[in-house]
Design an enzyme around this catalytic site. Structure first.
Site, PDB file in Angstrom:
ATOM      1  N   GLY A   1       0.816  -1.222   0.000  1.00  0.00           N
ATOM      2  CA  GLY A   1       0.000   0.000   0.000  1.00  0.00           C
ATOM      3  C   GLY A   1       0.842   1.261   0.000  1.00  0.00           C
TER       4      GLY A   1
ATOM      5  N   ARG B   1       1.215  -5.584  -5.085  1.00  0.00           N
ATOM      6  CA  ARG B   1       1.254  -6.520  -3.952  1.00  0.00           C
ATOM      7  C   ARG B   1       1.701  -7.929  -4.345  1.00  0.00           C
ATOM      8  NH1 ARG B   1      -0.530  -4.488   0.751  1.00  0.00           N
ATOM      9  NH2 ARG B   1      -2.086  -2.836   0.728  1.00  0.00           N
TER      10      ARG B   1
ATOM     11  N   ASP C   1       4.800  -7.710   5.331  1.00  0.00           N
ATOM     12  CA  ASP C   1       4.801  -8.801   4.347  1.00  0.00           C
ATOM     13  C   ASP C   1       5.888  -8.595   3.290  1.00  0.00           C
ATOM     14  OD1 ASP C   1       2.727 -10.285   5.462  1.00  0.00           O
ATOM     15  OD2 ASP C   1       1.194  -9.088   4.460  1.00  0.00           O
TER      16      ASP C   1
ATOM     17  N   LYS D   1       7.964   0.711   5.634  1.00  0.00           N
ATOM     18  CA  LYS D   1       6.869   1.553   5.150  1.00  0.00           C
ATOM     19  C   LYS D   1       5.547   0.988   5.606  1.00  0.00           C
ATOM     20  CE  LYS D   1       4.366   0.023   2.600  1.00  0.00           C
ATOM     21  NZ  LYS D   1       3.485  -0.762   1.728  1.00  0.00           N
ATOM     22  N   THR D   2       4.632   1.769   6.019  1.00  0.00           N
ATOM     23  CA  THR D   2       3.203   1.457   6.126  1.00  0.00           C
ATOM     24  C   THR D   2       2.514   2.515   6.985  1.00  0.00           C
ATOM     25  OG1 THR D   2       1.455  -0.055   6.777  1.00  0.00           O
ATOM     26  CG2 THR D   2       3.459  -0.300   8.038  1.00  0.00           C
TER      27      THR D   2
ATOM     28  N   ASP E   1      -0.013   1.968   8.504  1.00  0.00           N
ATOM     29  CA  ASP E   1      -0.625   1.243   9.618  1.00  0.00           C
ATOM     30  C   ASP E   1       0.168   1.364  10.921  1.00  0.00           C
ATOM     31  OD1 ASP E   1      -2.255   0.481   7.580  1.00  0.00           O
ATOM     32  OD2 ASP E   1      -1.829  -1.661   7.687  1.00  0.00           O
TER      33      ASP E   1
HETATM   34  P1  FBP Z   1       0.612  -1.944   3.657  1.00  0.00           P
HETATM   35  O1  FBP Z   1       0.601  -2.817   4.877  1.00  0.00           O
HETATM   36  O2  FBP Z   1       1.058  -2.615   2.439  1.00  0.00           O
HETATM   37  O3  FBP Z   1       1.373  -0.674   3.920  1.00  0.00           O
HETATM   38  O4  FBP Z   1      -0.886  -1.475   3.359  1.00  0.00           O
HETATM   39  C1  FBP Z   1      -1.681  -0.936   4.355  1.00  0.00           C
HETATM   40  C2  FBP Z   1      -3.092  -0.665   3.929  1.00  0.00           C
HETATM   41  O5  FBP Z   1      -3.255   0.691   3.625  1.00  0.00           O
HETATM   42  C3  FBP Z   1      -4.064  -1.119   5.014  1.00  0.00           C
HETATM   43  O6  FBP Z   1      -4.278  -0.124   5.970  1.00  0.00           O
HETATM   44  C4  FBP Z   1      -5.280  -1.502   4.216  1.00  0.00           C
HETATM   45  O7  FBP Z   1      -6.059  -2.472   4.864  1.00  0.00           O
HETATM   46  C5  FBP Z   1      -4.693  -2.062   2.963  1.00  0.00           C
HETATM   47  O8  FBP Z   1      -3.465  -1.421   2.774  1.00  0.00           O
HETATM   48  C6  FBP Z   1      -5.556  -1.855   1.746  1.00  0.00           C
HETATM   49  O9  FBP Z   1      -4.977  -2.513   0.669  1.00  0.00           O
HETATM   50  P2  FBP Z   1      -5.272  -2.215  -0.860  1.00  0.00           P
HETATM   51  O10 FBP Z   1      -4.506  -0.991  -1.206  1.00  0.00           O
HETATM   52  O11 FBP Z   1      -4.708  -3.396  -1.544  1.00  0.00           O
HETATM   53  O12 FBP Z   1      -6.734  -2.026  -0.997  1.00  0.00           O
END
Ligand code: FBP
Length: 556
Positions: free
Chosen positions: A84, A148, A179, A205-206, A208
């Site tokens: 993400g 991803r 991941d 990075k994230t 979250d």
């Molecule tokens: P990462 O862990 O890859 O940084 O992504 C976080 C996130 O933004 C989460 O908060 C959310 O649940 C998810 O990605 C959404 O994923 P997508 O962009 O595939 O819809």
């Protein structure tokens, strides 16, 4: 001003991130000090067996010293943005680019396009100075895009190796969450086992905020994203306080951890802040979570306040033990029957088929859920086997259940108020925001630091920049072995080595601060309105970072 550039973007392009002093003179003036051998956080024996070549590496801290070998030979580095989006990704690449060019102007940086699939499909672009300049201090991952894809089969590992060797790449920098950095660790191990000499370095990075430990104080993007959500939630608090007729239920991103919700809670002080980790620890049922919400709504109604704001972490559903059990059983059942399920057209067919595979109690739980929620729970998992919680409208489920309970209370004469609810989901709104000063500096330092790790030939490390509450010039730099952060977890029905997610700690200072305040916030209007991110102005406003970090680091 360049075409397609806002006034703010044009001004932000002039921002010069302040590097940690230790990195200022480039890789040639930095030596890597090695600490003691490390262990993984748990399952040491199993993780060790799986990472025979990269397990137990020491933590590395950079110190001043001459390091001619890091700058002598021209190298080529590949970078990939994975998972993400998070504010600051472009500055990671800017730091990496500047760190490489400072070390040796002949060094080259190429970016794999569209995430890890770019490595497998051999799609890349050279990052040149003018191309880089267009993206400095901007949000988004559009410089090379993200994806991803998980590199997992033996053929994919071989393909990745061959493409990297064919391109004469010396090191790969993986910018990703838990991941993606797990994938980086596996690649580092494979490349080492194969004797390729290719280094792999990760960058945390994230948005979250769940990729952290003693050495990684915060993942990048958390600061900016929570500031954006806090502005929005603060505005809602003010609207609520003005109109006094609605309850707003706001679901906030954060997948498995509630850090974002907690941080936004601190910044805005709403009436209800649900924390998934607490719900799991207390083994609360869905019904008891709803009872607690109803309790606050009813108490406020008694005070004549038929309004309020509730924050719901997007991963809440996975923390409710009965739902967690259901999701885990669904994960296994769906992984084992992927092909069959793909052939089925309707959600009803899928639900009936899956219910036949689940134990009776879980099948009846799935059947009891509103059909939209049941369908959302059965959506395809992401390539790492995670349920896509961003697609599950937990806030709507809660509101439906709250309504039913309030109706019963009303019938019994125990609720005389009104309940009218509005829902929001804030997630994607914050992932590509223009990075705050903190994230602009932090990501630039992480990228520059990753260049220094790679130029030292270090592999299996994640870029670590610490002491983040100090001025950026005083930040401490180095690398943390990826295997140190690992444990064994069940993914797609199998036991796998993965970087452990850092969940909200119930014995930690941030959660304890919420506990001290939440009863007061529930019944009063202690709302705070943080307003938009400020890039210019007094440092107290422009350079402050998260409350979470401030509480966690207090006294350290
Ligand atoms: P990462 O862990 O890859 O940084 O992504 C976080 C996130 O933004 C989460 O908060 C959310 O649940 C998810 O990605 C959404 O994923 P997508 O962009 O595939 O819809």
């Amino acid at each position: 001003m360049a075409k397609n550039m806002s006034e703010l973007q044009a001004e932000r392009a002039k921002f010069k991130p302040v590097l940690p002093a230790i990195l200022k003179n480039g890789a040639g003036a930095v030596v890597a000090r090695q600490g003691k051998r490390t262990e993984s956080i748990s399952d040491q024996e199993t993780v060790n067996k799986l990472f025979e070549n990269t397990y137990g590496l020491p933590v590395v801290t950079f110190a001043k010293g001459k390091n001619p070998s890091a700058v002598k030979k021209a190298v080529k580095i590949g970078v990939v943005l994975s998972g993400g989006q998070a504010p600051g990704g472009h500055n990671v690449i800017a730091g990496l680019f500047d760190g490489l060019k400072k070390a040796n102007p002949k060094n080259k940086l190429i970016g794999f396009l569209g995430g890890p699939s770019g490595i497998l499909d051999n799609k890349w672009k050279e990052i040149t100075a003018p191309y880089m300049d267009h993206y400095r201090n901007t949000g988004g991952f559009d410089i090379i895009q993200s994806g991803r894809t998980k590199i997992e089969t033996p053929e994919q590992f071989e393909q990745a190796k061959n493409n990297i060797l064919d391109n004469k790449i010396d090191a790969l920098v993986v910018v990703g969450g838990d991941d993606s950095n797990t994938n980086a660790a596996l690649l580092a191990e494979y490349f080492k086992k194969e004797g390729t000499g290719i280094s792999v370095v990760g960058v945390p990075k994230t948005i979250d905020g769940d990729l952290k430990n003693e050495q990684i104080e915060s993942s990048f993007g958390f600061d900016t994203a929570t500031k954006i959500y806090s502005e929005l939630v603060g505005n809602i608090c003010r609207d609520v306080n003005s109109a006094r007729k609605y309850w707003h239920f706001v679901r906030l991103m954060g997948r498995s951890a509630s850090h974002i919700t907690l941080e936004v809670g601190f910044k805005t002080q709403p009436n209800i802040t649900l924390i998934g980790e607490e719900i799991l620890a207390k083994k609360m049922t869905l019904s008891s979570v709803v009872d607690n919400i109803v309790g606050v709504i009813a108490e406020r109604a008694e005070l004549g306040k038929n309004f309020g704001v509730a924050l719901v972490p997007e991963g809440l559903i996975e923390f409710i033990p009965e739902m967690k059990e259901l999701i885990s059983a669904l994960n296994d059942a769906m992984a084992d029957n992927e092909e069959k399920l793909n052939e089925m057209g309707s959600v009803g067919d899928k639900k009936n088929f899956v219910c036949g595979l689940l134990p009776e109690n879980l099948a009846s739980l799935l059947k009891s859920l509103p059909s939209a929620i049941a369908a959302q729970l059965m959506l395809d998992r992401d390539p790492h086997g995670n349920v896509q919680v961003s697609q599950i409208e937990t806030e709507k489920l809660l509101i439906e259940m709250v309504k039913v309970k309030l109706r019963d209370l009303k019938k019994a004469g125990l609720f005389k108020g009104k309940f009218s609810a509005i829902t929001h989901f804030f997630g994607y709104e914050g992932r590509c925001g223009a990075p705050s000063n903190f994230d602009a500096n932090y990501t630039y330092a992480l990228g520059y630091n990753a260049a220094v790790l790679a130029l030292n030939g270090l592999t299996g490390y994640i870029s670590s920049v610490r002491k983040l509450l100090k001025k950026s010039s005083d930040w401490v730099c180095g690398g943390v072995p990826l295997t140190m952060m690992m444990n064994i977890e069940r993914r797609k029905g199998k036991e796998k080595p993965v970087i452990q997610k850092a969940l909200v700690r119930l014995d930690g200072a941030p959660f304890k601060t919420l506990l001290q305040n939440r009863d007061n916030w529930a019944l009063t209007e202690s709302y705070i309105f943080p307003g938009p991110i400020q890039y210019f102005g007094p440092s107290a406003v422009t350079d402050m970072t998260t409350k979470t970090l401030a509480y966690e680091q207090k006294g350290k």
